[in-house]
Scaffold this motif. Structure first.
Motif, PDB file in Angstrom:
ATOM      1  N   HIS A  88       6.019   9.376   3.541  1.00  0.00           N
ATOM      2  CA  HIS A  88       6.587   8.231   2.836  1.00  0.00           C
ATOM      3  C   HIS A  88       5.783   7.943   1.580  1.00  0.00           C
ATOM      4  O   HIS A  88       4.609   8.302   1.469  1.00  0.00           O
ATOM      5  N   ALA A  89       6.464   7.323   0.621  1.00  0.00           N
ATOM      6  CA  ALA A  89       5.853   7.012  -0.672  1.00  0.00           C
ATOM      7  C   ALA A  89       6.592   5.839  -1.289  1.00  0.00           C
ATOM      8  O   ALA A  89       7.747   5.570  -0.963  1.00  0.00           O
ATOM      9  N   ALA A  90       5.916   5.136  -2.193  1.00  0.00           N
ATOM     10  CA  ALA A  90       6.541   4.029  -2.927  1.00  0.00           C
ATOM     11  C   ALA A  90       5.666   3.687  -4.121  1.00  0.00           C
ATOM     12  O   ALA A  90       4.499   4.086  -4.204  1.00  0.00           O
ATOM     13  N   SER A  91       6.245   2.920  -5.032  1.00  0.00           N
ATOM     14  CA  SER A  91       5.530   2.413  -6.205  1.00  0.00           C
ATOM     15  C   SER A  91       5.712   0.913  -6.280  1.00  0.00           C
ATOM     16  O   SER A  91       6.624   0.341  -5.670  1.00  0.00           O
ATOM     17  N   THR A  92       4.846   0.263  -7.061  1.00  0.00           N
ATOM     18  CA  THR A  92       4.933  -1.171  -7.301  1.00  0.00           C
ATOM     19  C   THR A  92       4.479  -1.472  -8.724  1.00  0.00           C
ATOM     20  O   THR A  92       3.613  -0.777  -9.252  1.00  0.00           O
ATOM     21  N   SER A  93       5.080  -2.504  -9.306  1.00  0.00           N
ATOM     22  CA  SER A  93       4.573  -2.998 -10.589  1.00  0.00           C
ATOM     23  C   SER A  93       3.651  -4.176 -10.353  1.00  0.00           C
ATOM     24  O   SER A  93       3.200  -4.816 -11.285  1.00  0.00           O
ATOM     25  N   GLY A  94       3.390  -4.472  -9.089  1.00  0.00           N
ATOM     26  CA  GLY A  94       2.484  -5.553  -8.707  1.00  0.00           C
ATOM     27  C   GLY A  94       3.142  -6.604  -7.845  1.00  0.00           C
ATOM     28  O   GLY A  94       2.490  -7.240  -7.027  1.00  0.00           O
ATOM     29  N   GLN A  95       4.440  -6.803  -7.999  1.00  0.00           N
ATOM     30  CA  GLN A  95       5.156  -7.827  -7.236  1.00  0.00           C
ATOM     31  C   GLN A  95       6.383  -7.292  -6.516  1.00  0.00           C
ATOM     32  O   GLN A  95       7.151  -8.070  -5.961  1.00  0.00           O
ATOM     33  N   ASP A  96       6.606  -5.995  -6.546  1.00  0.00           N
ATOM     34  CA  ASP A  96       7.828  -5.420  -6.008  1.00  0.00           C
ATOM     35  C   ASP A  96       7.523  -4.100  -5.327  1.00  0.00           C
ATOM     36  O   ASP A  96       6.367  -3.708  -5.201  1.00  0.00           O
ATOM     37  N   ARG A  97       8.569  -3.416  -4.890  1.00  0.00           N
ATOM     38  CA  ARG A  97       8.442  -2.097  -4.265  1.00  0.00           C
ATOM     39  C   ARG A  97       9.667  -1.300  -4.699  1.00  0.00           C
ATOM     40  O   ARG A  97      10.791  -1.770  -4.555  1.00  0.00           O
ATOM     41  N   PHE A  98       9.446  -0.091  -5.251  1.00  0.00           N
ATOM     42  CA  PHE A  98      10.563   0.711  -5.726  1.00  0.00           C
ATOM     43  C   PHE A  98      10.236   2.189  -5.597  1.00  0.00           C
ATOM     44  O   PHE A  98       9.123   2.546  -5.225  1.00  0.00           O
ATOM     45  N   ASP A  99      11.214   3.035  -5.907  1.00  0.00           N
ATOM     46  CA  ASP A  99      11.081   4.499  -5.780  1.00  0.00           C
ATOM     47  C   ASP A  99      10.573   4.892  -4.399  1.00  0.00           C
ATOM     48  O   ASP A  99       9.714   5.761  -4.242  1.00  0.00           O
ATOM     49  N   GLU A 100      11.140   4.253  -3.388  1.00  0.00           N
ATOM     50  CA  GLU A 100      10.704   4.511  -2.024  1.00  0.00           C
ATOM     51  C   GLU A 100      11.276   5.832  -1.498  1.00  0.00           C
ATOM     52  O   GLU A 100      12.397   6.206  -1.819  1.00  0.00           O
ATOM     53  N   HIS A 101      10.477   6.508  -0.710  1.00  0.00           N
ATOM     54  CA  HIS A 101      10.886   7.740  -0.032  1.00  0.00           C
ATOM     55  C   HIS A 101      10.317   7.668   1.380  1.00  0.00           C
ATOM     56  O   HIS A 101       9.164   7.275   1.573  1.00  0.00           O
ATOM     57  N   PHE A 102      11.108   8.034   2.379  1.00  0.00           N
ATOM     58  CA  PHE A 102      10.661   8.014   3.767  1.00  0.00           C
ATOM     59  C   PHE A 102      11.504   9.021   4.540  1.00  0.00           C
ATOM     60  O   PHE A 102      12.730   8.876   4.591  1.00  0.00           O
ATOM     61  N   ALA A 103      10.875  10.030   5.112  1.00  0.00           N
ATOM     62  CA  ALA A 103      11.622  11.046   5.858  1.00  0.00           C
ATOM     63  C   ALA A 103      10.793  11.557   7.030  1.00  0.00           C
ATOM     64  O   ALA A 103       9.569  11.667   6.942  1.00  0.00           O
ATOM     65  N   ILE A 104      11.492  11.875   8.127  1.00  0.00           N
ATOM     66  CA  ILE A 104      10.856  12.594   9.223  1.00  0.00           C
ATOM     67  C   ILE A 104      10.701  14.035   8.764  1.00  0.00           C
ATOM     68  O   ILE A 104      11.644  14.634   8.233  1.00  0.00           O
ATOM     69  N   VAL A 105       9.510  14.600   8.911  1.00  0.00           N
ATOM     70  CA  VAL A 105       9.252  15.971   8.469  1.00  0.00           C
ATOM     71  C   VAL A 105      10.062  16.932   9.341  1.00  0.00           C
ATOM     72  O   VAL A 105       9.922  16.915  10.577  1.00  0.00           O
ATOM     73  N   PRO A 106      10.919  17.743   8.731  1.00  0.00           N
ATOM     74  CA  PRO A 106      11.742  18.680   9.509  1.00  0.00           C
ATOM     75  C   PRO A 106      10.886  19.600  10.377  1.00  0.00           C
ATOM     76  O   PRO A 106       9.844  20.090   9.945  1.00  0.00           O
ATOM     77  N   GLY A 107      11.329  19.803  11.619  1.00  0.00           N
ATOM     78  CA  GLY A 107      10.656  20.732  12.518  1.00  0.00           C
ATOM     79  C   GLY A 107       9.331  20.240  13.065  1.00  0.00           C
ATOM     80  O   GLY A 107       8.598  21.018  13.675  1.00  0.00           O
ATOM     81  N   SER A 108       8.995  18.941  12.887  1.00  0.00           N
ATOM     82  CA  SER A 108       7.672  18.454  13.306  1.00  0.00           C
ATOM     83  C   SER A 108       7.649  17.885  14.714  1.00  0.00           C
ATOM     84  O   SER A 108       6.575  17.652  15.267  1.00  0.00           O
ATOM     85  N   GLY A 109       8.788  17.650  15.337  1.00  0.00           N
ATOM     86  CA  GLY A 109       8.811  17.032  16.653  1.00  0.00           C
ATOM     87  C   GLY A 109       8.306  17.942  17.754  1.00  0.00           C
ATOM     88  O   GLY A 109       8.539  19.149  17.743  1.00  0.00           O
ATOM     89  N   THR A 110       7.597  17.337  18.724  1.00  0.00           N
ATOM     90  CA  THR A 110       7.118  18.062  19.905  1.00  0.00           C
ATOM     91  C   THR A 110       7.527  17.305  21.162  1.00  0.00           C
ATOM     92  O   THR A 110       7.935  16.147  21.105  1.00  0.00           O
TER      93      THR A 110
END
Length: 140
Positions: A88-110
């Protein structure tokens, strides 16, 4: 399927940044960058713990910055136990949250979480409660 959980951070350990990488000196910008390790505990429809590699850059004067994280989770979800990774990743200008990314990594489950896929989001309430929401599916 959807799972909602809250989490707490029980450890946040910054690593010491090197002054050089090979022969190249570190590049200094207005946003200090660094790598930290953190551990989390989840409660709710996803219950368990994680270890996260957290890479961030933050301008201390303005609060603007970005982060990227790779998280290894050991948990129970929908009555199934096992492990998986999320990125996961995101950016902020100080008061917000944008350009968010969040994914389960393919093939990582056990274990019983083998074949998990999906996406999600992190949310923070005004009172500081952190939420971890997943939209997920399992391979048939």
């Amino acid at each position: 399927m959807r799972a909602t959980s809250t989490f707490t951070v029980s450890d946040f350990t910054p690593t010491e940044s090197p002054s050089t990488i090979g022969d190249q000196p570190m590049i200094i910008t207005a946003a200090s960058s660094g790598l930290s390790y953190m551990t989390k505990t989840f409660t709710g429809q996803l219950s368990g713990s994680s270890v996260t590699w957290f890479l961030g850059a933050l301008n201390q004067q303005t609060g603007a910055g970005s982060y990227a994280a790779l998280e290894a989770i050991e948990a129970e979800l929908a009555g199934r136990a096992g492990t998986f990774n999320v990125v996961h990743a995101a950016s902020t200008s100080g008061q917000d949250r944008f350009d968010e990314h969040f994914a389960i990594v393919p093939g990582s489950g056990t274990g019983e979480l083998a074949g998990i896929s999906g996406s999600g989001e992190l949310r923070i309430d005004p009172d500081g409660t952190h939420h971890f929401d997943l939209e997920y599916a399992f391979e048939d």
